[in-house]
Motif scaffolding. Sequence first.
Motif, mmCIF file in Angstrom:
data_model
loop_
_atom_site.group_PDB
_atom_site.id
_atom_site.type_symbol
_atom_site.label_atom_id
_atom_site.label_comp_id
_atom_site.label_asym_id
_atom_site.label_seq_id
_atom_site.Cartn_x
_atom_site.Cartn_y
_atom_site.Cartn_z
ATOM 1 N N LYS A 234 0.849 -1.177 0.000
ATOM 2 C CA LYS A 234 0.000 0.000 0.000
ATOM 3 C C LYS A 234 0.892 1.236 0.000
ATOM 4 O O LYS A 234 1.423 1.637 1.034
ATOM 5 N N GLU A 239 -2.984 5.001 -0.828
ATOM 6 C CA GLU A 239 -3.802 5.570 0.248
ATOM 7 C C GLU A 239 -4.801 6.598 -0.269
ATOM 8 O O GLU A 239 -5.830 6.827 0.339
ATOM 9 N N GLN A 246 -4.078 -5.179 -3.845
ATOM 10 C CA GLN A 246 -2.727 -5.590 -3.472
ATOM 11 C C GLN A 246 -2.429 -6.962 -4.080
ATOM 12 O O GLN A 246 -3.050 -7.957 -3.740
ATOM 13 N N PRO A 249 3.766 -10.288 -4.888
ATOM 14 C CA PRO A 249 4.908 -9.939 -5.731
ATOM 15 C C PRO A 249 5.077 -10.957 -6.864
ATOM 16 O O PRO A 249 4.852 -12.154 -6.666
ATOM 17 N N ASN A 250 5.469 -10.457 -8.025
ATOM 18 C CA ASN A 250 5.725 -11.285 -9.202
ATOM 19 C C ASN A 250 4.475 -11.938 -9.786
ATOM 20 O O ASN A 250 4.575 -12.883 -10.555
ATOM 21 N N GLN A 304 10.322 -4.402 -13.638
ATOM 22 C CA GLN A 304 11.479 -4.987 -12.943
ATOM 23 C C GLN A 304 11.148 -6.295 -12.238
ATOM 24 O O GLN A 304 11.987 -6.890 -11.591
ATOM 25 N N THR A 305 9.894 -6.745 -12.318
ATOM 26 C CA THR A 305 9.526 -7.980 -11.628
ATOM 27 C C THR A 305 9.437 -9.136 -12.624
ATOM 28 O O THR A 305 9.580 -8.932 -13.830
ATOM 29 N N LYS A 308 8.866 -9.211 -16.569
ATOM 30 C CA LYS A 308 9.423 -8.000 -17.168
ATOM 31 C C LYS A 308 8.650 -7.553 -18.422
ATOM 32 O O LYS A 308 7.514 -7.137 -18.300
ATOM 33 N N PRO A 396 23.625 -3.069 -10.156
ATOM 34 C CA PRO A 396 24.069 -4.115 -9.243
ATOM 35 C C PRO A 396 25.599 -4.128 -9.134
ATOM 36 O O PRO A 396 26.304 -3.820 -10.107
ATOM 37 N N THR B 8 10.793 -11.476 0.538
ATOM 38 C CA THR B 8 10.951 -11.051 -0.853
ATOM 39 C C THR B 8 11.473 -9.620 -0.843
ATOM 40 O O THR B 8 10.926 -8.769 -0.154
ATOM 41 N N LEU B 10 12.192 -6.028 -2.418
ATOM 42 C CA LEU B 10 11.827 -5.059 -3.450
ATOM 43 C C LEU B 10 12.767 -3.871 -3.304
ATOM 44 O O LEU B 10 13.114 -3.493 -2.184
ATOM 45 N N TYR B 71 7.124 -0.219 8.073
ATOM 46 C CA TYR B 71 6.388 0.357 6.949
ATOM 47 C C TYR B 71 5.098 0.992 7.453
ATOM 48 O O TYR B 71 4.276 0.326 8.067
ATOM 49 N N ARG B 73 2.380 2.252 6.098
ATOM 50 C CA ARG B 73 1.084 2.297 5.427
ATOM 51 C C ARG B 73 0.403 0.940 5.288
ATOM 52 O O ARG B 73 -0.124 0.615 4.241
ATOM 53 N N PRO B 75 0.070 -3.506 6.325
ATOM 54 C CA PRO B 75 0.891 -4.703 6.405
ATOM 55 C C PRO B 75 1.533 -5.073 5.069
ATOM 56 O O PRO B 75 0.925 -4.896 4.010
ATOM 57 N N THR B 76 2.761 -5.527 5.143
ATOM 58 C CA THR B 76 3.451 -6.052 3.957
ATOM 59 C C THR B 76 4.180 -7.321 4.375
ATOM 60 O O THR B 76 5.403 -7.393 4.277
ATOM 61 N N PRO B 77 3.452 -8.314 4.871
ATOM 62 C CA PRO B 77 4.127 -9.492 5.408
ATOM 63 C C PRO B 77 5.021 -10.158 4.364
ATOM 64 O O PRO B 77 4.625 -10.307 3.211
ATOM 65 N N LEU B 79 7.595 -9.029 2.940
ATOM 66 C CA LEU B 79 8.204 -8.132 1.947
ATOM 67 C C LEU B 79 9.159 -7.177 2.647
ATOM 68 O O LEU B 79 8.853 -6.685 3.735
ATOM 69 N N TYR B 81 11.515 -3.551 1.648
ATOM 70 C CA TYR B 81 11.624 -2.549 0.590
ATOM 71 C C TYR B 81 12.837 -1.663 0.879
ATOM 72 O O TYR B 81 12.891 -1.002 1.912
ATOM 73 N N CYS B 92 21.408 -6.641 -4.810
ATOM 74 C CA CYS B 92 20.401 -6.873 -5.848
ATOM 75 C C CYS B 92 20.814 -7.963 -6.824
ATOM 76 O O CYS B 92 21.977 -8.057 -7.177
ATOM 77 N N SER B 103 17.114 -7.943 -12.032
ATOM 78 C CA SER B 103 15.863 -8.173 -11.300
ATOM 79 C C SER B 103 15.882 -7.354 -10.014
ATOM 80 O O SER B 103 16.292 -7.836 -8.966
ATOM 81 N N PHE B 104 15.448 -6.105 -10.109
ATOM 82 C CA PHE B 104 15.511 -5.204 -8.962
ATOM 83 C C PHE B 104 14.369 -5.437 -7.974
ATOM 84 O O PHE B 104 14.395 -4.939 -6.873
ATOM 85 N N LYS B 105 13.356 -6.142 -8.415
ATOM 86 C CA LYS B 105 12.200 -6.333 -7.526
ATOM 87 C C LYS B 105 11.816 -7.804 -7.519
ATOM 88 O O LYS B 105 11.875 -8.472 -8.549
ATOM 89 N N GLY B 106 11.393 -8.260 -6.327
ATOM 90 C CA GLY B 106 10.796 -9.586 -6.255
ATOM 91 C C GLY B 106 11.786 -10.733 -6.225
ATOM 92 O O GLY B 106 11.506 -11.792 -6.769
ATOM 93 N N THR B 107 12.931 -10.539 -5.585
ATOM 94 C CA THR B 107 13.894 -11.639 -5.459
ATOM 95 C C THR B 107 13.996 -12.055 -3.988
ATOM 96 O O THR B 107 13.698 -11.259 -3.102
#
Lengths: 484, 132
Positions: A234, A239, A246, A249-250, A304-305, A308, A396, B8, B10, B71, B73, B75-77, B79, B81, B92, B103-107
């Motif tokens: 979120k 907000e 939500q 991820p991926n 980026q996820t 891609k 990286p 994960t 991000l 975080y 705002r 829950p982000t269980p 995750l 960031y 990364c 792969s900058f996100k989701g690894t």
Amino acid sequence: MTVIKSVTCPICGCLCDDIEVTVENNEVVKMKNGCAVCEGKFLGYKGEHRTKKPLIRKDGKLVPVTMKEAVHAAAEVLANANYPILYGWSSTSSEAQRVGVELAEEIGGVLDNTAVVCHGPSILGVQEVGIPTATLGQIRHRADLIIYWGCDPWSAHPRHLERYTNFTEGRFEKSEWTSYMTKLKAHAGNRKLASAMRIEDSKAKPKPQACYVGGSPPELSKGGRKLIVVDVRKSMTAEMADFFIQVEPNKDYEVLQALRALVKDKELDVDSVGGVPVEYLQDLADALVNCEFGVIFFGMGLTQTAGKFRNIEVAIQLVRDLNSKTKFMIMPMRGHYNVTGANVVSSWQSGYPYGVDFSLGYPRYNPGETTCMDVLLRDELDASLVIAADPGANFPKNAVQNMVKHPLIVIDPHMNATAMLGDIVFPAAFVGIEVDGTAYRMDSVPIPLHKVVDPPAGVLSDEEILKKILEEVKIIKAKNAKVA
Amino acid sequence: MEQKLHVTLLTGRTIEQGVGKEYGKASHEYYDACSMCYMDSDDMRKLGIKSNTNIKVTTPVGSVVLKAVKYPRGPTPGLIYIPYGPWANAICSYATTSIGMPSFKGTPADVEAAPGEKILTIEELLMSEFGR
Ligand code: SF4
């Protein structure tokens, strides 16, 4: 003291051109209309971290040298390199980018811009299926449904909502600012209530993955512009949204495909997709179909996820499907202020938007092979020139390790991470503050950038520095040819 | 309490990172904005840490010490960031899956409490990674 109006902010792809700058004794002293990032740049750019003289690494330390010495050293490196990379280009003017293409061709290098690590996959998606899009002006005046997918404009493009979407007063669509403020006040009351209740029930159940922010789904059938956010967490923008989904991820690809099915009136025989209950997706699909002019803005959350460029491809296909029922557009939220220009200039000069390899004497483009990240990871380069970007901070570690093995030339106004790692460092004037030029907004509309103050003595623009290097390269190459 | 959490990772933009980068990469604004990591409050409880405790985040690429921040705002269980920057890039994934984009996100990543360990400054980080 002079007040300069309609200055363009050279930071993000919004390119807000309504900034008011007050200048006194060649210094920006006051700002109006800009966001926090904009103020940070205009008021903070003259900070102590700025380099004013060219630097060359001698015995492990960067020491000041003359411009002539630095230009010659850089040209020597580039003229004699076999496979140099020329990377960056997104925070400078299109005039400088144009010289960059010529330099890359002259030295047979790999020309790549920061799109490779942001919206490169979007370009690949567009190359697969095309893109139905519009200018931000169209969207501002007509769009009644705005979706931000995998992006958080409040953080990355702070004035996007205010200038181009939900909080702007369009000719046919009104601003939702007042109703948002009312909602916010109501929420503040609710939140107090909720926190009081939480004290009573400290073992409250975890919240569901997807949630309505603005209350119940009727929010989606309200009049006026609607704001929907799809993200893995979120965000601040979420907000503000009327509806927030939500996604795990991926899992964006799956959710987008599910939406395509729902938009085509197909039934799904699962309960949830990517962590989102199907009934939420159905509500979303209904909102998409029932709007008059919808737009999806998407960001790094898709590029980026996992998936891609396939994520982008399917998002565009969803928009294409929607266009058989209503009017729908899609647009990438381009980050740096002129990364779009980098793609445009590279395309019109070489035929390709990024990752262009000139080593064979003609331009070649094969993402995954000729993209600078891959050249770096395979350690095939023997020199690099980085301009108007900071891979030292944003690539990286393994890629940067290979970059610093070879001579590294840096052109940047800031002493950024790459400059700290560089071998030859040129301080440059700030484009859009100390030099003028042209930049392309995220919707590919070119906007003029203005000079409001003079650069410090001896500090040249990116364009001038590049031209000097190019000239010197030509001289060295001519000499080498004679000797041979 | 758990020693280590599998999460994960991000990475991405925050407004503080955006402002910090305009003040300069060597500025304390940039340091504060980028050498931190947003976490879910329940996850923090599992590790027995509070906001502003140092944590160590490890991936197959390496590890880095950062300041954990709850975080704000929702829950982000599972995750975490980290704002874009050299700290994030120390860990990364660089797999470009043949299209030029890492792969900058989701690894996957592991997080553990590291209250005794120091967060490196940008100069120290660059020196430790690149010897410059
Ligand atoms: S939204 Fe972007 S272009 Fe507009 S003022 Fe802020 S940083 Fe500048």
